[in-house]
Design a protein around this motif. Structure first.
Motif, PDB file in Angstrom:
ATOM      1  N   SER A 199       0.841  -1.211   0.000  1.00 60.43           N
ATOM      2  CA  SER A 199       0.000   0.000   0.000  1.00 60.43           C
ATOM      3  C   SER A 199       0.867   1.249   0.000  1.00 60.43           C
ATOM      4  O   SER A 199       0.603   2.213  -0.735  1.00 60.43           O
ATOM      5  CB  SER A 199      -0.920   0.012   1.222  1.00 60.43           C
ATOM      6  OG  SER A 199      -1.811  -1.066   1.160  1.00 60.43           O
ATOM      7  N   ALA A 200       1.907   1.233   0.843  1.00 58.40           N
ATOM      8  CA  ALA A 200       2.802   2.396   0.907  1.00 58.40           C
ATOM      9  C   ALA A 200       3.521   2.590  -0.427  1.00 58.40           C
ATOM     10  O   ALA A 200       3.703   3.726  -0.890  1.00 58.40           O
ATOM     11  CB  ALA A 200       3.814   2.204   2.032  1.00 58.40           C
ATOM     12  N   THR A 201       3.917   1.487  -1.051  1.00 61.13           N
ATOM     13  CA  THR A 201       4.637   1.581  -2.326  1.00 61.13           C
ATOM     14  C   THR A 201       3.719   2.127  -3.423  1.00 61.13           C
ATOM     15  O   THR A 201       4.113   3.002  -4.202  1.00 61.13           O
ATOM     16  CB  THR A 201       5.187   0.187  -2.729  1.00 61.13           C
ATOM     17  OG1 THR A 201       5.884  -0.375  -1.609  1.00 61.13           O
ATOM     18  CG2 THR A 201       6.133   0.284  -3.902  1.00 61.13           C
ATOM     19  N   LEU A 202       2.511   1.601  -3.473  1.00 61.77           N
ATOM     20  CA  LEU A 202       1.547   2.075  -4.479  1.00 61.77           C
ATOM     21  C   LEU A 202       1.226   3.552  -4.254  1.00 61.77           C
ATOM     22  O   LEU A 202       1.140   4.329  -5.213  1.00 61.77           O
ATOM     23  CB  LEU A 202       0.262   1.243  -4.401  1.00 61.77           C
ATOM     24  CG  LEU A 202       0.357  -0.184  -4.955  1.00 61.77           C
ATOM     25  CD1 LEU A 202      -0.779  -1.050  -4.424  1.00 61.77           C
ATOM     26  CD2 LEU A 202       0.350  -0.168  -6.481  1.00 61.77           C
ATOM     27  N   ARG A 212      -6.073  -5.537  -5.035  1.00 62.48           N
ATOM     28  CA  ARG A 212      -5.825  -6.979  -5.161  1.00 62.48           C
ATOM     29  C   ARG A 212      -4.342  -7.266  -5.385  1.00 62.48           C
ATOM     30  O   ARG A 212      -3.589  -6.366  -5.785  1.00 62.48           O
ATOM     31  CB  ARG A 212      -6.598  -7.542  -6.369  1.00 62.48           C
ATOM     32  CG  ARG A 212      -8.096  -7.353  -6.280  1.00 62.48           C
ATOM     33  CD  ARG A 212      -8.830  -8.233  -7.252  1.00 62.48           C
ATOM     34  NE  ARG A 212      -8.530  -7.934  -8.651  1.00 62.48           N
ATOM     35  CZ  ARG A 212      -9.129  -8.535  -9.682  1.00 62.48           C
ATOM     36  NH1 ARG A 212     -10.055  -9.467  -9.454  1.00 62.48           N
ATOM     37  NH2 ARG A 212      -8.823  -8.233 -10.918  1.00 62.48           N
ATOM     38  N   GLY A 213      -3.952  -8.478  -5.148  1.00 67.97           N
ATOM     39  CA  GLY A 213      -2.552  -8.844  -5.377  1.00 67.97           C
ATOM     40  C   GLY A 213      -2.381 -10.331  -5.613  1.00 67.97           C
ATOM     41  O   GLY A 213      -3.245 -11.136  -5.252  1.00 67.97           O
TER      42      GLY A 213
ATOM     43  N   PHE B 100       0.505  -6.156  -7.527  1.00 68.04           N
ATOM     44  CA  PHE B 100      -0.432  -5.479  -6.624  1.00 68.04           C
ATOM     45  C   PHE B 100      -1.139  -4.381  -7.414  1.00 68.04           C
ATOM     46  O   PHE B 100      -0.480  -3.526  -8.018  1.00 68.04           O
ATOM     47  CB  PHE B 100       0.304  -4.872  -5.423  1.00 68.04           C
ATOM     48  CG  PHE B 100       1.016  -5.901  -4.604  1.00 68.04           C
ATOM     49  CD1 PHE B 100       0.325  -6.679  -3.675  1.00 68.04           C
ATOM     50  CD2 PHE B 100       2.373  -6.127  -4.775  1.00 68.04           C
ATOM     51  CE1 PHE B 100       0.978  -7.653  -2.929  1.00 68.04           C
ATOM     52  CE2 PHE B 100       3.032  -7.098  -4.039  1.00 68.04           C
ATOM     53  CZ  PHE B 100       2.335  -7.871  -3.117  1.00 68.04           C
ATOM     54  N   SER B 101      -2.467  -4.408  -7.395  1.00 69.77           N
ATOM     55  CA  SER B 101      -3.196  -3.460  -8.242  1.00 69.77           C
ATOM     56  C   SER B 101      -4.088  -2.532  -7.441  1.00 69.77           C
ATOM     57  O   SER B 101      -4.541  -2.859  -6.342  1.00 69.77           O
ATOM     58  CB  SER B 101      -4.025  -4.216  -9.277  1.00 69.77           C
ATOM     59  OG  SER B 101      -5.087  -4.896  -8.640  1.00 69.77           O
ATOM     60  N   THR B 102      -4.331  -1.375  -8.039  1.00 65.70           N
ATOM     61  CA  THR B 102      -5.270  -0.391  -7.508  1.00 65.70           C
ATOM     62  C   THR B 102      -6.322  -0.180  -8.598  1.00 65.70           C
ATOM     63  O   THR B 102      -6.287  -0.843  -9.635  1.00 65.70           O
ATOM     64  CB  THR B 102      -4.566   0.943  -7.221  1.00 65.70           C
ATOM     65  OG1 THR B 102      -4.179   1.528  -8.485  1.00 65.70           O
ATOM     66  CG2 THR B 102      -3.310   0.751  -6.376  1.00 65.70           C
ATOM     67  N   LEU B 119       8.280  -2.849 -11.434  1.00 64.93           N
ATOM     68  CA  LEU B 119       7.677  -2.143 -12.566  1.00 64.93           C
ATOM     69  C   LEU B 119       6.413  -1.424 -12.114  1.00 64.93           C
ATOM     70  O   LEU B 119       5.661  -1.942 -11.279  1.00 64.93           O
ATOM     71  CB  LEU B 119       7.302  -3.135 -13.682  1.00 64.93           C
ATOM     72  CG  LEU B 119       8.437  -3.962 -14.281  1.00 64.93           C
ATOM     73  CD1 LEU B 119       7.879  -4.958 -15.292  1.00 64.93           C
ATOM     74  CD2 LEU B 119       9.470  -3.056 -14.941  1.00 64.93           C
ATOM     75  N   LEU B 120       6.176  -0.269 -12.702  1.00 62.35           N
ATOM     76  CA  LEU B 120       4.931   0.456 -12.457  1.00 62.35           C
ATOM     77  C   LEU B 120       4.059   0.325 -13.683  1.00 62.35           C
ATOM     78  O   LEU B 120       4.543   0.506 -14.815  1.00 62.35           O
ATOM     79  CB  LEU B 120       5.198   1.948 -12.225  1.00 62.35           C
ATOM     80  CG  LEU B 120       6.135   2.353 -11.095  1.00 62.35           C
ATOM     81  CD1 LEU B 120       6.096   3.864 -10.925  1.00 62.35           C
ATOM     82  CD2 LEU B 120       5.731   1.677  -9.804  1.00 62.35           C
ATOM     83  N   GLY B 121       2.801   0.020 -13.475  1.00 63.53           N
ATOM     84  CA  GLY B 121       1.902  -0.111 -14.612  1.00 63.53           C
ATOM     85  C   GLY B 121       0.662   0.728 -14.445  1.00 63.53           C
ATOM     86  O   GLY B 121       0.303   1.101 -13.316  1.00 63.53           O
ATOM     87  N   ASP B 122       0.007   1.040 -15.563  1.00 59.66           N
ATOM     88  CA  ASP B 122      -1.280   1.720 -15.467  1.00 59.66           C
ATOM     89  C   ASP B 122      -2.378   0.652 -15.466  1.00 59.66           C
ATOM     90  O   ASP B 122      -2.092  -0.552 -15.393  1.00 59.66           O
ATOM     91  CB  ASP B 122      -1.445   2.754 -16.595  1.00 59.66           C
ATOM     92  CG  ASP B 122      -1.351   2.124 -17.972  1.00 59.66           C
ATOM     93  OD1 ASP B 122      -1.664   0.927 -18.105  1.00 59.66           O
ATOM     94  OD2 ASP B 122      -0.948   2.835 -18.920  1.00 59.66           O
TER      95      ASP B 122
END
Lengths: 265, 148
Positions: A199-202, A212-213, B100-102, B119-122
Motif C-alpha cells: 500500500s505504501a509503495t503504491l 488486489r494482489g 499489486f493493483s489499484t 515495474l509500475l503499470g497503469d
C-alpha cells in the motif's frame, strides 16, 4: 621526469597493486558489488577492515553486502560497528531499521529511523519507511478495541485445491482462517505486512489504494484482496490461471461477506 | 540531505576514503541492465521501473516524474524482502513475482539473488502478460550477472 621520480612512481604502483590500502580495497569491493559479485566483495571488505577496523565506510559496505546475500546477523553487526565509529551515521541507522522491519520489530525500526531523521531530516529513504510505519501505527490505533465479528468456518466454501484461506484485519488480528493453528499468526503477520508495504509503495508511486494482489512462489501462489481494513487471502497451486485465481478469491470474498452477515445477525 | 551511499558527517573523510558507494556499474553491464529495464518498459501498460539490490540500492531506474527512485527503492526492497521471507516461513517455495493493483494502476515485483525488479503499470498492465516477461527478465539478469 627524473629517474628518481620515475622509480618512485613505478614502485608506488607496484606496492598499490600488491598491497592495496584499505580505501582501495573498499573501492574494489564496491565495484564488485555493482557487478553482483557480493561474496568476492565481502572478502575484500574484510581484508580492508583488518587494516582499518575503525572505518565506518568499511563497516557500512560490509552491512550492505551481507544484506545483499541475505545474511542478517552479520549485516546487523556491521551496521552496529559503523555506529560505534559514528553514532549517528544515517545509513547505518537505516540499515538497522530495515533489519528490524523485516524481522517483525517495527518499534525498533521506527526508533532507528527517527534517530537518522533527527540529524538528517532530508533523508528520503528513511522518511518514506518512517511514514509506512506511522501508517501501521495508525491502523493499530484505529482498530484497537474495535469489535471483531466472528465468521463461522462452515460458512466458507473453498475452491477445489485452494488452501490456507485467511481473513485478517490490518493490525494482524485474525478474523477467520483455515490452516494449522501454529501457522495462523505467521500467515496473518505476513499477509498484513505485505498489504501495508505494498500500500505504501503504491501510494508513493501515485497509484492509489491497494485492491488486489498475487504473490507467486515456486510451489504456490497467494491471491489477496483488501477492503475496509480487512485483507482476504487464498493460496492456490502454482500454475493456476490468473482468471481462476481471481474467480476463487471472488467467491471466497462473497462467502466471507455472507458469513459475516449471518454471524452478526 | 543524506547522500545515497557516501556516509555523511565525518566518518568518510576521517577514514581517508573518498568512496562513492553509489557510483554507476561498469558501462557494458550498466547498459545491459538498462536494456532489460527498457524492454520491460515497452510492455503494454508499463510506465517505468527500477532494479534494486536487497538493501535498497538503485542499480538502474527509469521512472516517470515526479516519482523518486530512492523512495520507491526503499519501499520496493522492503516489500521484496517481506515476500521472500514470507514464502520461506510458509514453505511455499522460492518467491518469484508479485503483482499489486489499484483502481488506477499496479506494481509488479520480480525477485532474484541479485535483487528486485520493480515495474509500475497503469490500469492496462495485464499480469498475464507482464509477469512472464518479468520472470524472463529476472532470469536474464541473473544469467549475465553470474558471468565473471
Amino acid at each position: 621526469m627524473g629517474l628518481g621520480a620515475l622509480l618512485e612512481r613505478v614502485l608506488s604502483s607496484f606496492l598499490t597493486a600488491r598491497f592495496p590500502s584499505a580505501a582501495e580495497l573498499f573501492r574494489r569491493a564496491d565495484r564488485l558489488r555493482h557487478e553482483g559479485r557480493y561474496r568476492e566483495a565481502i572478502r575484500l571488505v574484510d581484508e580492508g577492515l583488518r587494516r582499518t577496523p575503525d572505518s565506518a565506510t568499511g563497516h557500512l559496505l560490509a552491512g550492505y553486502l551481507h544484506l545483499a546475500v541475505r545474511e542478517v546477523q552479520p549485516a546487523r553487526e556491521a551496521f552496529q560497528n559503523a555506529l560505534t565509529v559514528d553514532p549517528n551515521h544515517p545509513r547505518a541507522l537505516l540499515g538497522l531499521a530495515r533489519i528490524a522491519i523485516e524481522g517483525g520489530d517495527p518499534d525498533a525500526g521506527r526508533s532507528a529511523l527517527e534517530r537518522a531523521l533527527l540529524y538528517h531530516p532530508d533523508f528520503p529513504e528513511a522518511r518514506v519507511l518512517e511514514k509506512m510505519l506511522a501508517v501501521r501505527g495508525a491502523v493499530q490505533s484505529n482498530l484497537a478495541g474495535a469489535p471483531t465479528r466472528p465468521v463461522r468456518p462452515g460458512g466458507i466454501r473453498l475452491a477445489r485445491e485452494g488452501r490456507d484461506p485467511i481473513l485478517a484485519r490490518l493490525d494482524g488480528s485474525v478474523v477467520f482462517a483455515q490452516c494449522d493453528e501454529d501457522q495462523k499468526p505467521v500467515l496473518a503477520q505476513h499477509v498484513t505486512q505485505v498489504v501495508r508495504i505494498a500500500s505504501a509503495t503504491l501510494a508513493r508511486a501515485g497509484l492509489g489504494a491497494l485492491r488486489r494482489g498475487i504473490i507467486e512462489g515456486a510451489q504456490a501462489s497467494t491471491y489477496l484482496q483488501t477492503d475496509v481494513g480487512l485483507v482476504l487471502a487464498l493460496t492456490l497451486p502454482s500454475g493456476t490461471s490468473i482468471a481462476d485465481g481471481w474467480s476463487a478469491l471472488g467467491r471466497l470474498w462473497a462467502d466471507k461477506a455472507k458469513a459475516a452477515t449471518e454471524s452478526g445477525g | 540531505m543524506a547522500d545515497r551511499r557516501v556516509p555523511s558527517g565525518k566518518a568518510g573523510p576521517e577514514a581517508g576514503e573518498a568512496l562513492h558507494l553509489g557510483g554507476p556499474p561498469p558501462p557494458s553491464r550498466a547498459q545491459q541492465v538498462r536494456e532489460i529495464l527498457g524492454k520491460l518498459g515497452q510492455l503494454a501498460g508499463v510506465r517505468g521501473g527500477l532494479i534494486v539490490t536487497p538493501d535498497g540500492f538503485v542499480i538502474t531506474a527509469d521512472l516517470p516524474p515526479p516519482i523518486s527512485a530512492e523512495e520507491l527503492a526503499a519501499l520496493g526492497a522492503t516489500l521484496g524482502r517481506e515476500l521472500e521471507l514470507g514464502m520461506d516461513r510458509l514453505a511455499r517455495g522460492t518467491f518469484r513475482t508479485a503483482f499489486f493493483s489499484t483502481d488506477g494502476g499496479a506494481i509488479f515485483l520480480g525477485g532474484s539473488p541479485i535483487g528486485f525488479v520493480i515495474l509500475l503499470g497503469d490500469a492496462g498492465a495485464e499480469p498475464a502478460a507482464v509477469s512472464p516477461a518479468l520472470q524472463e527478465a529476472v532470469a536474464r539478469l541473473e544469467g549475465f550477472w553470474k558471468v565473471q
